[in-house]
Design an enzyme around this catalytic site. Structure first.
Site, PDB file in Angstrom:
ATOM      1  CG  LEU A  18      -5.454   0.624   1.841  1.00 35.32           C
ATOM      2  CD1 LEU A  18      -5.468   1.339   0.358  1.00 35.32           C
ATOM      3  CD2 LEU A  18      -6.250   1.737   2.810  1.00 35.32           C
ATOM      4  CB  ALA A  19      -7.186  -6.027   0.762  1.00 32.52           C
ATOM      5  CD  GLU A  20      -3.688  -4.511   5.553  1.00 33.90           C
ATOM      6  OE1 GLU A  20      -4.910  -4.849   5.583  1.00 33.90           O
ATOM      7  OE2 GLU A  20      -3.197  -3.331   5.416  1.00 33.90           O
ATOM      8  CG  PHE A  51       2.574   1.231  10.488  1.00 34.35           C
ATOM      9  CD1 PHE A  51       3.274   1.791  11.351  1.00 34.35           C
ATOM     10  CD2 PHE A  51       1.992   1.950   9.617  1.00 34.35           C
ATOM     11  CE1 PHE A  51       3.791   3.135  11.148  1.00 34.35           C
ATOM     12  CE2 PHE A  51       2.392   3.599   9.439  1.00 34.35           C
ATOM     13  CZ  PHE A  51       3.308   3.992  10.275  1.00 34.35           C
ATOM     14  CG  ASP A  52       4.165  -2.749  14.036  1.00 37.09           C
ATOM     15  OD1 ASP A  52       3.263  -2.211  14.447  1.00 37.09           O
ATOM     16  OD2 ASP A  52       5.316  -1.957  14.155  1.00 37.09           O
ATOM     17  N   GLY A  53       1.161  -3.576  13.062  1.00 39.32           N
ATOM     18  CA  GLY A  53      -0.312  -3.717  13.345  1.00 39.32           C
ATOM     19  C   GLY A  53      -1.132  -4.068  12.574  1.00 39.32           C
ATOM     20  CG  PHE A  54      -1.697  -1.546   9.565  1.00 40.19           C
ATOM     21  CD1 PHE A  54      -1.978  -1.159  10.641  1.00 40.19           C
ATOM     22  CD2 PHE A  54      -1.325  -0.635   8.479  1.00 40.19           C
ATOM     23  CE1 PHE A  54      -2.187  -0.010  11.188  1.00 40.19           C
ATOM     24  CE2 PHE A  54      -1.328   0.776   9.121  1.00 40.19           C
ATOM     25  CZ  PHE A  54      -1.907   1.066  10.273  1.00 40.19           C
ATOM     26  CD  GLU A  94      -2.328  -1.405   2.526  1.00 45.12           C
ATOM     27  OE1 GLU A  94      -2.173  -0.805   3.796  1.00 45.12           O
ATOM     28  OE2 GLU A  94      -2.994  -2.537   2.754  1.00 45.12           O
ATOM     29  CG  HIS A 142       0.530   3.056  13.588  1.00 46.26           C
ATOM     30  ND1 HIS A 142      -0.620   3.043  13.910  1.00 46.26           N
ATOM     31  CD2 HIS A 142       0.815   3.757  12.310  1.00 46.26           C
ATOM     32  CE1 HIS A 142      -1.403   3.512  12.929  1.00 46.26           C
ATOM     33  NE2 HIS A 142      -0.698   3.830  11.979  1.00 46.26           N
TER      34      HIS A 142
END
Lengths: 355, 383
Positions: A90-92, A115-118, A61, A161
């Site tokens: 936007l779709a991990e 980001f890590d949390g995503f 992204e 984040h």
């Protein structure tokens, strides 16, 4: 947080006409030792991998025109075009899942998780598909996918984040897990990760992105090898990622007090280079492990357990873990209480020395 | 439990709801269709006979596998009974260099791709977690996680687009899968990148015990246009209509027209798997209505009407099916158990020290049962 400045590029990820590089000769990799920030070193590693292998493609992204929220992929869209640097919706899960399909077709995808949390929306594809397909197919299908993840705290960020999710992945067989700590190993290990036929989680210490260092365009020692970054004789201090720098500072501070610490940068969290760790602990007899991630179920616990199994008779004291607490990542104003720092690491060293 | 009105098979995709493409009626009559007839014009007498043979053989294989499970030779089997036309009609439309990403019930698709019969049951006997080398047959190993494979197909199609190939990725999934995030994300990506992928949904009315009305309040095919993907709703028990629709979708993908979504309306006549008990949730009258729409029966009626269903043809088809079933049975029972230490193989592509240590420890442990000195079995290694 980084400042999201405006890029002059127009955000057209699938533009039919590849955008021209101003240098008619095209992208150029590193040829000599150069001083780079850690972020620029990763950028140089990506560029070299893309030059070396036309099957290397980047997905993520905001990685195109913007160059990523941390600018790690800066200029690569312009240099390689939209078929090599792919801005995705936007779709991990889809970023990872489409990488699986690309790998099935012979590509070598490098995914950026912003980001890590995503990463958790992509967790199922990583754990159920990426990690297992080589095993599931009795070796017929390889998943040479690199998943880049900025990780760790200390940047005053909003929730999700600043996390350290590495242990979820070290617990998953079939994945290799790398955490880099300086510009040189960021460059070298990224190139090895992309060249690896195994899937690799590649964790980038986001609060060290702007730290500079010399980078030689070499691969260095194998990525599964831990490295002694500061030799010592009394305590083995193991860490990875952003805390390597803090651990070195701790070793310097301890030296002033006459305590000799051997700092090991683990680099590979899965597999762990137990040969290097074990040799050090047999010499020092004392082990401290430090990481930002929560303690329970963390990388430190596994190392302590394994080292205790392997060289119990050499230990002079119970190993010590200096880690983040078993809490959700706290608000920015509290993160300094959560993150191990120089003083907490030195307190851990004192504990293992019985002082 | 739910505030919604009760869901039944009559809500959506019911036997009364025939708002779909049909070229072959339940009574076996060819139904003229100006738009779709041209796509199956090449299917003459020989083509129809070949499709009938496929349908009969795969049903026989499915029945044999169910029997093997009941006899304890397979741990589990997911029958496709009733869905043969949806799978054969679509899979016979594919080119060899297309690539298929399926769920676990697409054994007729695997048959069409050339997967060996014994390879179909390796997973279900517990010998391996996949039965074949995907590259050799143009078909990925089935995904058990529902809907995960739709993203893989989309990524493969993205690669085909980059390569300038005219190959298409086709992904099979069920009505239940359309509720999964991955399927929806796959449609977002496929539409955004306009990649050559066909989303082939077999709406068999059931996700284990949950009727399709629980998944969707509209026809599943109606969802795709919201993603920017054209869709076709086809009678999934009509092998000709399925083939025509699939060819339309493949042609669009090959000519740069991007993805298509097909909803093949069919019915799972059997259980979800051999571990399921549909009598707990399915109305027998519903099953009886769908039996009248049987995909094999209606093609047989067409062949009969055209004078093609001769006793010789019937006998030859039955003999082919019996031979295939015998091959499946013999191959299944003849599968050798995997070697114990192969449990450690292929976790990584290169040796990994921690795993090698575990392998060595377990090898020593196993060897201790063959040795007179069991005390040495576990020394210095973790098991």
């Amino acid at each position: 947080m980084t400042i999201l400045d405006r890029s002059p590029m127009s955000p057209t990820p699938m533009s039919p006409t590849p955008l021209r590089h101003p240098n008619a000769a095209g992208p150029v990799g590193l040829t000599d030792t150069t001083t780079l920030t850690l972020a620029k070193a990763i950028n140089a590693g990506l560029r070299q991998a893309m030059l070396d292998d036309p099957k290397v493609v980047l997905l993520g992204e905001d990685i195109g025109a913007l160059g990523g929220v941390f600018r790690v992929t800066s200029d690569l869209l312009r240099e390689f075009g939209p078929h090599r640097v792919i801005d995705t919706p936007l779709a991990e899960s889809a970023i990872i899942g489409t990488a699986v399909g690309l790998a099935y077709r012979g590509y070598r995808p490098v995914c950026e998780i912003q980001f890590d949390g995503f990463i958790f929306p992509g967790f199922d594809q990583i754990v159920s598909q990426v990690a297992k397909l080589h095993y599931r197919t009795q070796g017929a299908v390889r998943m040479p996918i690199t998943i880049r993840v900025p990780f760790g705290g200390g940047i005053g960020a909003a929730e999700h984040h600043s996390e350290s999710p590495e242990a979820y992945f070290t617990h998953t067989s079939g994945l290799r897990v790398i955490a880099v700590s300086d510009p040189q190993n960021a460059y070298s290990l990224l190139r090895q990760a992309i060249a690896s036929d195994d899937p690799v989680l590649y964790f980038e210490p986001k609060r060290r992105y702007h730290v500079k260092g010399e980078v030689e365009p070499t691969l260095g020692s194998p990525m599964e090898r831990a490295v002694i970054v500061s030799p010592g004789s009394q305590v083995t201090l193991i860490t990875y990622g952003a805390l390597v720098s803090t651990a070195r500072d701790a070793a310097l501070a301890a030296a002033d007090e006459g305590v000799s610490i051997e700092v090991i940068d683990l680099r590979s969290l899965s597999p762990v280079d137990y040969a290097t760790v074990e040799a050090s602990v047999r010499k020092t007899g004392r082990l401290v492990v430090t990481h930002e991630a929560a303690q329970s179920g963390g990388v430190g616990g596994e190392i302590v357990a394994s080292i205790t199994e392997r060289c119990f008779d050499y230990l002079e004291a119970a190993p010590v873990r200096v880690t983040g607490f078993d809490i959700p990542y706290p608000p920015a104003k509290l993160e300094r209480h959560h993150l191990p720092d120089l003083d907490r690491i030195l307190a851990g060293v004192d504990r293992v020395l019985g002082r | 439990m739910h505030d919604l009105p009760p869901h039944g098979a009559a809500d959506n995709g019911s036997p009364l709801d025939d708002d779909f493409i049909q070229l072959l009626s339940e009574s076996g009559e060819r139904m003229p269709n100006a738009e779709f007839d041209p796509w199956v014009r090449d299917i003459g007498a020989a083509g129809l006979a070949a499709l009938y043979d496929d349908l009969v053989v795969v049903r026989r294989l499915d029945t044999e596998a169910t029997a093997l499970q009941r006899q304890g030779e397979l741990g589990l089997w997911p029958p496709m009974l009733g869905q043969e036309a949806a799978q054969i009609g679509s899979a016979r439309a594919l080119h060899p260099d297309d690539f298929v990403f399926t769920s676990y019930r697409e054994n007729a698709v695997a048959y069409c791709r050339g997967v060996g019969l014994t390879d179909l049951v390796k997973v279900w006997r517990g010998n391996a977690q996949s039965g074949w080398d995907p590259a050799s047959v143009g078909m990925a190993v089935p995904a058990i996680i529902i809907g995960a494979q739709t993203l893989h197909a989309t990524g493969w199609a993205l690669g085909a687009q980059f390569d300038g190939a005219d190959s298409v990725a086709v992904t099979y999934f069920g009505d239940g899968a359309t509720s999964e995030g991955d399927v929806n994300e796959a449609m977002v990506f496929a539409a955004s990148f306009q990649v050559p992928v066909v989303f082939f949904c077999q709406n068999n009315q059931w996700a284990i015990s949950e009727p399709v009305g629980l998944q969707a309040r509209v026809h599943i095919a109606e969802r795709a246009p919201g993603f920017g993907i054209p869709s076709l709703r086809v009678d999934g028990n009509d092998v000709l209509a399925v083939m025509a629709a699939t060819r339309v979708a493949l042609d669009r993908a090959r000519s740069g027209g991007g993805p298509t979504f097909i909803e093949a309306v069919t019915y799972r006549m059997g259980p979800h798997t051999t571990a399921d008990d549909p009598t707990r949730y399915r109305d027998p009258a519903d099953l009886a209505r769908w039996a009248e729409r049987d995909p094999i029966l209606r093609l047989r009626r067409l062949l009969d009407a055209e004078g093609l269903f001769t006793p010789e043809f019937e006998a030859a088809t039955a003999a082919h099916a019996d031979a295939a079933a015998a091959e499946l049975r013999a191959g299944c029972i003849g599968l050798a158990d995997p070697e114990p230490l192969s449990v450690f193989d292929n976790v990584y592509t290169t040796p990994q020290a921690t795993l090698d240590r575990q392998r060595a420890g377990y090898a020593a442990y196993l060897a201790s049962f063959e040795s007179s000195d069991t005390r040495s079995s576990n020394e210095g290694a973790s098991v």
